[in-house]
Design a protein around this motif. Sequence first.
Motif, PDB file in Angstrom:
ATOM      1  N   LEU A  86      36.690  42.283  46.066  1.00 58.13           N
ATOM      2  CA  LEU A  86      35.433  42.660  45.413  1.00 58.13           C
ATOM      3  C   LEU A  86      35.603  44.039  44.791  1.00 58.13           C
ATOM      4  O   LEU A  86      35.996  44.990  45.467  1.00 58.13           O
ATOM      5  N   ILE A  87      35.293  44.141  43.495  1.00 52.80           N
ATOM      6  CA  ILE A  87      35.498  45.386  42.754  1.00 52.80           C
ATOM      7  C   ILE A  87      34.216  45.764  42.022  1.00 52.80           C
ATOM      8  O   ILE A  87      33.652  44.957  41.269  1.00 52.80           O
ATOM      9  N   ALA A  88      33.745  46.984  42.240  1.00 55.80           N
ATOM     10  CA  ALA A  88      32.567  47.494  41.527  1.00 55.80           C
ATOM     11  C   ALA A  88      32.991  47.948  40.130  1.00 55.80           C
ATOM     12  O   ALA A  88      34.066  48.519  39.941  1.00 55.80           O
ATOM     13  N   ILE A  89      32.131  47.686  39.147  1.00 54.50           N
ATOM     14  CA  ILE A  89      32.395  48.090  37.773  1.00 54.50           C
ATOM     15  C   ILE A  89      31.427  49.215  37.406  1.00 54.50           C
ATOM     16  O   ILE A  89      30.206  49.072  37.560  1.00 54.50           O
ATOM     17  N   SER A  90      31.974  50.323  36.938  1.00 48.53           N
ATOM     18  CA  SER A  90      31.159  51.462  36.502  1.00 48.53           C
ATOM     19  C   SER A  90      31.525  51.822  35.073  1.00 48.53           C
ATOM     20  O   SER A  90      32.639  51.552  34.617  1.00 48.53           O
ATOM     21  N   VAL A 110      38.249  39.472  42.074  1.00 46.75           N
ATOM     22  CA  VAL A 110      39.553  39.144  41.486  1.00 46.75           C
ATOM     23  C   VAL A 110      40.429  38.578  42.600  1.00 46.75           C
ATOM     24  O   VAL A 110      40.448  39.109  43.710  1.00 46.75           O
ATOM     25  N   ARG A 111      41.114  37.479  42.316  1.00 49.14           N
ATOM     26  CA  ARG A 111      41.980  36.850  43.313  1.00 49.14           C
ATOM     27  C   ARG A 111      43.171  36.183  42.637  1.00 49.14           C
ATOM     28  O   ARG A 111      43.205  36.018  41.407  1.00 49.14           O
ATOM     29  N   GLN A 119      42.560  35.309  38.805  1.00 48.73           N
ATOM     30  CA  GLN A 119      41.241  34.813  38.407  1.00 48.73           C
ATOM     31  C   GLN A 119      40.225  35.927  38.615  1.00 48.73           C
ATOM     32  O   GLN A 119      40.343  36.708  39.569  1.00 48.73           O
ATOM     33  N   ALA A 120      39.238  35.983  37.737  1.00 52.47           N
ATOM     34  CA  ALA A 120      38.156  36.961  37.892  1.00 52.47           C
ATOM     35  C   ALA A 120      36.827  36.235  37.744  1.00 52.47           C
ATOM     36  O   ALA A 120      36.663  35.362  36.880  1.00 52.47           O
ATOM     37  N   PHE A 121      35.868  36.585  38.610  1.00 50.62           N
ATOM     38  CA  PHE A 121      34.546  35.967  38.611  1.00 50.62           C
ATOM     39  C   PHE A 121      33.459  37.042  38.640  1.00 50.62           C
ATOM     40  O   PHE A 121      33.623  38.096  39.263  1.00 50.62           O
ATOM     41  N   GLN A 122      32.339  36.730  38.008  1.00 50.28           N
ATOM     42  CA  GLN A 122      31.151  37.553  38.177  1.00 50.28           C
ATOM     43  C   GLN A 122      30.712  37.453  39.632  1.00 50.28           C
ATOM     44  O   GLN A 122      30.789  36.385  40.245  1.00 50.28           O
ATOM     45  N   ALA A 123      30.241  38.559  40.205  1.00 53.91           N
ATOM     46  CA  ALA A 123      29.828  38.560  41.610  1.00 53.91           C
ATOM     47  C   ALA A 123      28.333  38.342  41.775  1.00 53.91           C
ATOM     48  O   ALA A 123      27.761  38.695  42.799  1.00 53.91           O
ATOM     49  N   ILE A 124      27.704  37.761  40.751  1.00 53.77           N
ATOM     50  CA  ILE A 124      26.294  37.374  40.880  1.00 53.77           C
ATOM     51  C   ILE A 124      26.172  35.875  40.651  1.00 53.77           C
ATOM     52  O   ILE A 124      26.946  35.285  39.893  1.00 53.77           O
TER      53      ILE A 124
END
Length: 199
Positions: A86-90, A110-111, A119-124
């Motif tokens: 899990l990665i926060a985007i600022s 990201v995994r 792979q990258a996914f939105q976390a919402i």
Amino acid sequence: MEKEKNDSQEKTTCACGSTSELPTGRRCFIAQAGAVALSAAAVSPAVLSAMTTVLTPVVSKKEGGGEKLYRVANVSDIPEDGAPLLIAISDDRIDGWVKQENISVGAIFVRRNEKNELQAFQAICPHAGCPIEYKNNRFECGCHSAFFTLNGEKIEEKGRPCPSPRAMDTLEVSLADDGGVMVKFLRFKEGIKEKIAEG
């Protein structure tokens, strides 16, 4: 009689310099309206230029359509066992003439998949925008009990359909030459079957 006729058609001169045999004022109005229109046309480029200058800070914050590439991690940071990170985007935001630095704009997972591809996914959640968590070797949305596989696919739970109208929203991911993980961060409209990016 001829003199009376000539007197009745006496020429008049208005303030704009127009000499007219029309009833007093009509030719003047036409000439003045034309002058106003020509003046407006001459001033318009200057007005538009000034407006563009004034509105530039507002317009510039929309440039790029929200498709900025973010360096979110190094490839060595991503777990090799397929667990998502899990990665926060600022980012910096410009609101009018005010610049706010390092403001949170969202989060992503990201995994590595089974083929060792990123792979990258939105976390919402696509259902109602609630945060998604990684639990029990799957993705879970606690708001309405929506569950997803590690590849982002919807899961039926005990015969109950997943409330999300679509799978988790994937994001474009690429690798920089130095091993940086680059993600094109976007948000998508919630509650609909189609995956449509927000403007």
